[in-house]
Motif scaffolding. Structure first.
Motif, mmCIF file in Angstrom:
data_model
loop_
_atom_site.group_PDB
_atom_site.id
_atom_site.type_symbol
_atom_site.label_atom_id
_atom_site.label_comp_id
_atom_site.label_asym_id
_atom_site.label_seq_id
_atom_site.Cartn_x
_atom_site.Cartn_y
_atom_site.Cartn_z
ATOM 1 N N MET A 4 73.124 33.859 29.169
ATOM 2 C CA MET A 4 73.262 34.997 28.269
ATOM 3 C C MET A 4 74.645 34.922 27.637
ATOM 4 N N ILE A 5 74.693 34.936 26.306
ATOM 5 C CA ILE A 5 75.953 34.871 25.581
ATOM 6 C C ILE A 5 76.067 36.108 24.700
ATOM 7 N N ASP A 6 77.074 36.907 24.966
ATOM 8 C CA ASP A 6 77.252 38.158 24.217
ATOM 9 C C ASP A 6 75.969 38.977 24.186
ATOM 10 N N GLY A 7 75.273 39.012 25.314
ATOM 11 C CA GLY A 7 74.068 39.827 25.439
ATOM 12 C C GLY A 7 72.795 39.171 24.955
ATOM 13 N N GLN A 8 72.866 37.981 24.357
ATOM 14 C CA GLN A 8 71.672 37.288 23.891
ATOM 15 C C GLN A 8 71.173 36.314 24.952
ATOM 16 N N LEU A 9 69.905 36.459 25.311
ATOM 17 C CA LEU A 9 69.314 35.655 26.374
ATOM 18 C C LEU A 9 68.808 34.318 25.846
ATOM 19 N N TYR A 10 69.106 33.248 26.621
ATOM 20 C CA TYR A 10 68.576 31.912 26.350
ATOM 21 C C TYR A 10 67.864 31.439 27.613
ATOM 22 N N GLU A 11 66.684 30.868 27.442
ATOM 23 C CA GLU A 11 65.926 30.341 28.573
ATOM 24 C C GLU A 11 65.474 28.917 28.263
ATOM 25 N N ASN A 12 65.102 28.201 29.318
ATOM 26 C CA ASN A 12 64.633 26.826 29.150
ATOM 27 C C ASN A 12 63.578 26.526 30.212
ATOM 28 N N GLY A 13 62.557 27.377 30.248
ATOM 29 C CA GLY A 13 61.564 27.316 31.310
ATOM 30 C C GLY A 13 60.659 26.104 31.242
ATOM 31 N N LYS A 14 60.042 25.803 32.372
ATOM 32 C CA LYS A 14 59.068 24.714 32.436
ATOM 33 C C LYS A 14 57.828 25.106 31.639
ATOM 34 N N PRO A 15 57.232 24.186 30.888
ATOM 35 C CA PRO A 15 56.097 24.533 30.029
ATOM 36 C C PRO A 15 54.857 24.989 30.796
ATOM 37 N N HIS A 16 54.712 24.572 32.048
ATOM 38 C CA HIS A 16 53.511 24.914 32.812
ATOM 39 C C HIS A 16 53.674 26.171 33.665
ATOM 40 N N GLU A 17 54.888 26.664 33.798
ATOM 41 C CA GLU A 17 55.158 27.717 34.772
ATOM 42 C C GLU A 17 54.371 29.002 34.492
ATOM 43 N N GLU A 18 54.364 29.433 33.242
ATOM 44 C CA GLU A 18 53.674 30.671 32.894
ATOM 45 C C GLU A 18 52.172 30.570 33.140
ATOM 46 N N ARG A 19 51.592 29.443 32.773
ATOM 47 C CA ARG A 19 50.151 29.251 32.958
ATOM 48 C C ARG A 19 49.777 29.277 34.439
ATOM 49 N N LEU A 20 50.559 28.608 35.281
ATOM 50 C CA LEU A 20 50.247 28.577 36.710
ATOM 51 C C LEU A 20 50.521 29.923 37.371
ATOM 52 N N ALA A 21 51.507 30.642 36.873
ATOM 53 C CA ALA A 21 51.765 31.993 37.401
ATOM 54 C C ALA A 21 50.578 32.903 37.106
ATOM 55 N N ARG A 22 49.988 32.755 35.920
ATOM 56 C CA ARG A 22 48.799 33.554 35.583
ATOM 57 C C ARG A 22 47.625 33.173 36.474
ATOM 58 N N GLN A 23 47.485 31.885 36.765
ATOM 59 C CA GLN A 23 46.404 31.442 37.644
ATOM 60 C C GLN A 23 46.560 32.038 39.042
ATOM 61 N N ARG A 24 47.772 32.029 39.549
ATOM 62 C CA ARG A 24 48.021 32.603 40.877
ATOM 63 C C ARG A 24 47.697 34.094 40.891
ATOM 64 N N ALA A 25 48.128 34.791 39.855
ATOM 65 C CA ALA A 25 47.872 36.235 39.778
ATOM 66 C C ALA A 25 46.369 36.515 39.717
ATOM 67 N N ALA A 26 45.625 35.657 39.022
ATOM 68 C CA ALA A 26 44.195 35.864 38.846
ATOM 69 C C ALA A 26 43.421 35.741 40.158
ATOM 70 N N VAL A 27 43.897 34.891 41.074
ATOM 71 C CA VAL A 27 43.171 34.693 42.339
ATOM 72 C C VAL A 27 43.797 35.469 43.500
ATOM 73 N N PHE A 28 44.884 36.191 43.232
ATOM 74 C CA PHE A 28 45.597 36.858 44.322
ATOM 75 C C PHE A 28 44.738 37.899 45.020
ATOM 76 N N GLU A 29 44.085 38.758 44.264
ATOM 77 C CA GLU A 29 43.275 39.832 44.849
ATOM 78 C C GLU A 29 42.114 39.256 45.654
ATOM 79 N N GLU A 30 41.463 38.246 45.102
ATOM 80 C CA GLU A 30 40.356 37.597 45.806
ATOM 81 C C GLU A 30 40.843 36.958 47.108
ATOM 82 N N SER A 31 42.011 36.314 47.059
ATOM 83 C CA SER A 31 42.567 35.689 48.262
ATOM 84 C C SER A 31 42.871 36.727 49.326
ATOM 85 N N TYR A 32 43.379 37.871 48.900
ATOM 86 C CA TYR A 32 43.717 38.943 49.828
ATOM 87 C C TYR A 32 42.487 39.410 50.603
#
Length: 275
Positions: free
Chosen positions: A123-151
């Protein structure tokens, strides 16, 4: 440089924390050792991510002030690759899930630049910069989708509101391992193999007075101050400790841990105006 505040907290303990902070006269950095995707350890006394963090920290402490981004990448790659040789188990191409791996965000005082190698935040002067992995968001959604069923499928998954075994993460591990085969092919990390330079983000901060925050992704909602970043994290852990609703991640807060991930934060300023 004026260091305003810093914070380093392991998700479990300081002894096994895979995040690190480096502060020298010439560099400020946050290093995030990657969570192992296998049981293979290159050192029996510590996790691969922590070993990666320590190796990169040692390099930064020894770098000359005018070291370029390319020079740093070359030195970090060489040092980590040597560890495979020392273990006498090197092959022409070690699969990414077995590698010593880390991300880093580094400020160079000489070049007045921030280098973002891998999944990290700035963060520079309040402006956020990120450099995330391209697959991270997709796999996080997959985990969230099966979480309730797994529980419902596994009664031992959660006890007294705490996550004991993350069966939802188990579900995505094969896809996670498949995705990281693109390491240093479509996105950048420091893992002992040639760093994918197109995946490195460089922020030039010349010609302005700045306040800079460097942080690992253990802070899901990075703020300009440590207090506000910790507050946002605390709200997340209280409302959604499994990270499947208000913030999606590939892992949640496990029982006995302080958070879902290690976290590192450093805020500093410079009173110089660069031409």
């Amino acid at each position: 440089m004026n260091i305003i505040e810093q914070n380093l907290i392991g998700k479990h303990s300081a002894e096994d924390c895979e995040d690190g902070i480096v502060i020298t006269e010439d560099f400020v950095a946050v290093i995030d050792g990657s969570t192992s995707k296998s049981q293979r350890r290159w050192r029996p006394d510590m996790k691969n991510g922590r070993w990666a963090m320590i190796l990169i920290s040692d390099i930064l402490h020894r770098l000359p002030a005018d070291t370029t981004l390319d020079d740093f990448c070359d030195q970090a790659t060489t040092l980590i690759h040597k560890q495979y040789h020392f273990a006498e188990q090197v092959t022409p191409d070690i699969p990414p899930q077995y590698r010593i791996c880390a991300s880093a965000v580094i400020y160079s005082q000489w070049w007045h630049e921030v280098w973002m190698i891998g999944d990290c935040q700035c963060m520079i002067d309040g402006q956020l910069y990120e450099n995330g992995k391209p697959h991270e968001e997709r796999l996080a959604r997959q985990r969230a989708a099966v979480f309730e069923e797994s529980y419902h499928r596994y009664p031992d998954m959660i006890e007294d509101g705490e996550l004991v075994h993350d069966y939802a993460r188990d579900e995505i591990i094969p896809n996670l391992i498949k995705a990281i085969q693109e390491e240093n092919i479509t996105y950048a990390v420091i893992d002992g193999y040639t760093i994918y330079k197109k995946g490195v983000k460089v922020i030039n901060i010349k010609n302005r007075v700045t306040e800079i925050v460097l942080a690992s992704d253990g802070y899901p909602f990075l703020k300009p101050t440590l207090k506000d970043s910790e507050l946002a994290l605390g709200v997340q852990m209280q409302r959604d400790p499994y990270n499947v609703k208000t913030f999606l991640a590939t892992k949640g807060k496990m029982r006995g841990n302080l958070s879902f991930d290690d976290r590192a934060y450093v805020r500093f300023s410079s009173d110089q105006y660069y031409d």
